[in-house]
Write an enzyme that holds these catalytic residues in place. Structure first.
Site, PDB file in Angstrom:
ATOM      1  N   HIS A  27       0.844  -1.197   0.000  1.00 40.16           N
ATOM      2  CA  HIS A  27       0.000   0.000   0.000  1.00 40.16           C
ATOM      3  C   HIS A  27       0.877   1.244   0.000  1.00 40.16           C
ATOM      4  O   HIS A  27       1.752   1.386   0.862  1.00 40.16           O
ATOM      5  CB  HIS A  27      -0.889   0.019   1.231  1.00 40.16           C
ATOM      6  CG  HIS A  27      -1.858  -1.122   1.298  1.00 40.16           C
ATOM      7  ND1 HIS A  27      -3.181  -1.005   0.916  1.00 40.16           N
ATOM      8  CD2 HIS A  27      -1.693  -2.411   1.691  1.00 40.16           C
ATOM      9  CE1 HIS A  27      -3.785  -2.168   1.076  1.00 40.16           C
ATOM     10  NE2 HIS A  27      -2.902  -3.036   1.547  1.00 40.16           N
ATOM     11  N   HIS A 226      -8.750  -7.714  -1.138  1.00 37.14           N
ATOM     12  CA  HIS A 226      -8.343  -8.138   0.201  1.00 37.14           C
ATOM     13  C   HIS A 226      -9.404  -9.093   0.755  1.00 37.14           C
ATOM     14  O   HIS A 226     -10.579  -8.727   0.859  1.00 37.14           O
ATOM     15  CB  HIS A 226      -8.247  -6.925   1.127  1.00 37.14           C
ATOM     16  CG  HIS A 226      -6.981  -6.155   0.977  1.00 37.14           C
ATOM     17  ND1 HIS A 226      -6.628  -5.532  -0.190  1.00 37.14           N
ATOM     18  CD2 HIS A 226      -5.977  -5.903   1.860  1.00 37.14           C
ATOM     19  CE1 HIS A 226      -5.461  -4.925  -0.019  1.00 37.14           C
ATOM     20  NE2 HIS A 226      -5.039  -5.139   1.214  1.00 37.14           N
ATOM     21  N   GLU A 229      -8.442 -12.802   5.504  1.00 34.10           N
ATOM     22  CA  GLU A 229      -7.627 -12.440   6.655  1.00 34.10           C
ATOM     23  C   GLU A 229      -8.572 -12.479   7.850  1.00 34.10           C
ATOM     24  O   GLU A 229      -8.848 -13.540   8.390  1.00 34.10           O
ATOM     25  CB  GLU A 229      -6.974 -11.072   6.462  1.00 34.10           C
ATOM     26  CG  GLU A 229      -5.911 -10.781   7.500  1.00 34.10           C
ATOM     27  CD  GLU A 229      -5.446  -9.330   7.472  1.00 34.10           C
ATOM     28  OE1 GLU A 229      -4.397  -9.061   8.069  1.00 34.10           O
ATOM     29  OE2 GLU A 229      -6.135  -8.483   6.890  1.00 34.10           O
ATOM     30  N   ASP A 307       3.043  -5.505   2.516  1.00 32.44           N
ATOM     31  CA  ASP A 307       1.802  -4.860   2.921  1.00 32.44           C
ATOM     32  C   ASP A 307       2.035  -3.373   3.209  1.00 32.44           C
ATOM     33  O   ASP A 307       1.718  -2.528   2.402  1.00 32.44           O
ATOM     34  CB  ASP A 307       1.195  -5.581   4.128  1.00 32.44           C
ATOM     35  CG  ASP A 307      -0.315  -5.431   4.229  1.00 32.44           C
ATOM     36  OD1 ASP A 307      -0.898  -4.703   3.425  1.00 32.44           O
ATOM     37  OD2 ASP A 307      -0.911  -6.073   5.111  1.00 32.44           O
ATOM     38  N   ASP A 308       2.545  -3.044   4.394  1.00 31.69           N
ATOM     39  CA  ASP A 308       2.811  -1.655   4.793  1.00 31.69           C
ATOM     40  C   ASP A 308       4.189  -1.592   5.442  1.00 31.69           C
ATOM     41  O   ASP A 308       4.312  -1.585   6.675  1.00 31.69           O
ATOM     42  CB  ASP A 308       1.754  -1.171   5.782  1.00 31.69           C
ATOM     43  CG  ASP A 308       0.400  -1.005   5.141  1.00 31.69           C
ATOM     44  OD1 ASP A 308       0.112   0.096   4.628  1.00 31.69           O
ATOM     45  OD2 ASP A 308      -0.384  -1.971   5.155  1.00 31.69           O
TER      46      ASP A 308
END
Length: 375
Positions: A27, A226, A229, A307-308
């Site tokens: 992201h 997404h 999860e 991811d981040d």
């Protein structure tokens, strides 16, 4: 071989950086370097939410604490009261980007960061709901980011395209309006649509976004979602059946449903797995408990992603090294991960062929043995 009783020799990050690779689950909102944030805050005369040295440790700030549960949106290594606090931090951070020049600079910085880790191509997820100064000007934001990516590529840095992400809390009408505008104006470098946000809080949203995703699909935009999860396997089923997802971001809880595992294999759908994010957020107790090796052994297409990375304090080469050490992945398996990352990406076929050919020169007979032998 995926596992070994003997402790394998540690594979150095430098060796991993040399492997041509793509990253498909990252992201942009989660990649701002500390220097980027400080400069943006100074330019806009905005006070920091806390000391610069601990800005990513927002547990030190009033109203921000570490998360206790996993969520399905941007990863979330920090965040008050779970995801909500982290999203407030992202809103503050991205709210510092107020001009086209600043947005282009953020994009350029991202490309430099990726290149330093050996990432040659990125499908970077951008969720405009975090970029407060650009509400109603989402296409202009995409154009400014594309200008930064263009400059980076001209300077020899890695290439990046954008997956425009909807937020799960948005309405069906708003989603269709946004995607309709995207389709009619087709800003450069936007190649895909996505959905992120808190799966657990929002519930099943596949039906709500079906119209927007059908519109994107009919216009030739790629689809990544997404799911799997916090939602469990049912989120992945919805992404496949309702949104026609070509790739699943996270998807790790697919391991709980053998029929879903078979569906992923049969439909050749890759997962954008982010083990550090899952562990940091408490979805799994530690790396050893993560289902990554079981997904690989089952025959699912798997890519390894960050991811981040800024709030999670990691880089992709570091995370690949950890995965190799914990799971006993050898160099051949890492080369297969590199090849899979390229094939699973939304890069154009010419770039895929170029990167795969370069990878095969570095790792003879390994890249060609990776799943799905063509781009």
């Amino acid at each position: 071989m995926l596992h070994s009783d003997a402790a394998p020799a540690r594979i150095d990050e430098q060796e991993i950086r040399l492997l041509p690779k793509a990253e498909v689950h990252v992201h942009l909102e989660g990649t701002f370097a500390l220097g980027d944030i400080l400069r943006l805050a100074k330019e806009n005369g905005v006070a920091l939410p806390g000391p610069a040295a601990t800005i990513f440790d927002v547990s030190t700030h009033d109203g921000f604490t570490r998360p206790e549960v996993s969520t399905g949106g941007t990863a979330q290594g920090v965040g008050g009261a779970g995801l909500s606090g982290f999203l407030r931090f992202l809103d503050w951070q991205c709210g510092l980007v107020r001009s086209g020049e600043q947005a282009a600079r953020v994009a350029y910085s991202f490309a430099a960061r990726q290149t330093a880790s050996g990432v040659r191509y990125s499908d970077v997820i951008v969720n405009p709901t975090h970029w407060n100064a650009w509400r109603g000007r989402e296409i202009a934001l995409m154009e400014a980011l594309a200008a930064g990516f263009d400059e980076a590529e001209q300077d020899g840095l890695g290439s990046a395209n954008i997956a425009y992400s909807l937020l799960r809390g948005q309405s069906a009408a708003e989603a269709e309006q946004l995607i309709g505008d995207l389709v009619s104006r087709r800003p450069a470098r936007v190649v895909a649509v996505s959905v992120d946000g808190d799966e657990k809080a929002s519930g099943r949203t596949g039906e709500k976004f079906r119209g927007a995703f059908r519109l994107a699909e009919s216009a030739g935009l790629r689809r990544t979602v997404h799911a799997g999860e916090s939602s469990g396997p049912e989120g992945v089923w919805d992404a496949l059946d309702l949104l026609h997802a070509e790739r699943i971001d996270h998807g790790v809880r697919s391991i709980e449903d053998p029929a879903l595992i078979q569906r992923l294999i049969d439909d050749d759908v890759p997962l954008g797995v982010c083990p550090r994010s899952n562990v940091t957020l408490g979805l799994y107790a530690d790396w050893a408990a993560h289902p990554l090796p079981r997904l690989v052994e089952a025959g699912v297409r798997v890519t390894l992603n960050t991811d981040d990375p800024a709030p999670l304090a990691c880089t992709i080469d570091e995370d690949w090294a950890v995965a190799a050490e914990v799971y006993g992945f050898d160099r051949a398996q890492l080369a297969r991960f590199a090849a899979e990352s390229i094939r699973a990406s939304f890069a154009d076929d010419d770039l895929k062929r170029e990167l795969l050919a370069e990878l095969e020169l570095l790792t003879p007979a390994l890249a060609g043995a990776a799943p799905g032998g063509t781009p």
